[in-house]
Write an enzyme that holds these catalytic residues in place. Structure first.
Site, PDB file in Angstrom:
ATOM      1  N   ASN A  62       1.982  -5.563  32.120  1.00  0.00           N
ATOM      2  CA  ASN A  62       1.714  -6.872  32.704  1.00  0.00           C
ATOM      3  C   ASN A  62       1.022  -6.709  34.057  1.00  0.00           C
ATOM      4  OD1 ASN A  62       2.106  -9.696  32.217  1.00  0.00           O
ATOM      5  ND2 ASN A  62       3.671  -9.724  33.801  1.00  0.00           N
ATOM      6  N   VAL A 111      -5.513 -14.568  31.459  1.00  0.00           N
ATOM      7  CA  VAL A 111      -4.466 -13.897  30.695  1.00  0.00           C
ATOM      8  C   VAL A 111      -3.223 -14.074  31.574  1.00  0.00           C
ATOM      9  CG1 VAL A 111      -3.639 -11.721  29.739  1.00  0.00           C
ATOM     10  CG2 VAL A 111      -6.079 -12.292  29.597  1.00  0.00           C
ATOM     11  N   PRO A 112      -2.367 -15.039  31.217  1.00  0.00           N
ATOM     12  CA  PRO A 112      -1.377 -15.569  32.157  1.00  0.00           C
ATOM     13  C   PRO A 112      -0.145 -14.699  32.402  1.00  0.00           C
ATOM     14  CG  PRO A 112      -1.144 -16.640  30.049  1.00  0.00           C
ATOM     15  CD  PRO A 112      -2.335 -15.727  29.930  1.00  0.00           C
ATOM     16  N   CYS A 113      -0.345 -13.590  33.084  1.00  0.00           N
ATOM     17  CA  CYS A 113       0.775 -12.713  33.427  1.00  0.00           C
ATOM     18  C   CYS A 113       1.729 -13.385  34.411  1.00  0.00           C
ATOM     19  CB  CYS A 113       0.273 -11.375  33.953  1.00  0.00           C
ATOM     20  SG  CYS A 113      -0.871 -11.493  35.326  1.00  0.00           S
ATOM     21  N   HIS A 114       1.272 -14.426  35.088  1.00  0.00           N
ATOM     22  CA  HIS A 114       2.131 -15.138  36.036  1.00  0.00           C
ATOM     23  C   HIS A 114       3.258 -15.900  35.333  1.00  0.00           C
ATOM     24  CE1 HIS A 114      -1.094 -17.969  34.922  1.00  0.00           C
ATOM     25  NE2 HIS A 114      -0.177 -18.909  35.063  1.00  0.00           N
TER      26      HIS A 114
END
Length: 164
Positions: A119, A128-131
């Site tokens: 991540n 790419v929503p790593c949050h």
């Protein structure tokens, strides 16, 4: 990356963003004020016109008018990283999951730590929503852009705060 790499920087509510790619796809989106800023390689060519679509989609996202992105991506990583990044893209807008849940989703239930490392190597932040990945107990942890930016993105997606 090769000398054929194009880049641009754009302002955003979470700080200046570095866009890296080619005419076909976005290869990277990095926060220049994050914990690990990516320097511009002098061999890259500044080409704002190559990123008009991604800049527009990011603007819509920050205005709260876009929940998904249609920008073509060219992600480079290990097989495991690519699996993690694909799973990240399946987390719905405004939702969060734990690292443990993400590990389960990719078939590695004991791999929460490895998922966290993958991540953290996500080359295309925000899109790419790593949050959207948080600790099992709900705490915000581990975000390359800093936890204050992670909180801002999650608040934006929950409707708690408009960024633009």
């Amino acid at each position: 990356m090769t000398p054929h790499v194009l880049y641009d920087t754009i302002p955003s509510p979470i700080g200046e963003l570095l866009l890296i790619g080619d005419r076909d796809a976005l290869h990277g989106l990095h926060m220049l004020e994050g914990r690990r800023p990516v320097p511009v390689d002098p061999r890259w060519r500044h080409a704002p016109d190559a990123f008009t679509d991604v800049a527009g989609q990011l603007d819509e996202y920050f205005q709260g008018r876009r929940a998904t992105f249609t920008v073509p991506l060219a992600l480079t990583g290990t097989t495991f990283q690519l699996r993690v990044w694909a799973a990240l893209q399946q987390i719905g807008h405004g939702q969060t999951i734990s690292y443990a849940e993400l590990a389960r989703r990719i078939g590695q239930p004991a791999g929460a730590r490895a998922v966290g490392l993958a991540n953290g190597r996500n080359p295309v932040a925000v899109i790419v929503p790593c949050h959207r990945v948080i600790a099992t107990d709900g705490r915000l942890t581990g975000y390359g852009g800093g936890l204050e930016r992670k909180r801002l993105l999650l608040d934006l997606e929950s409707g708690a705060v408009p960024l633009l």
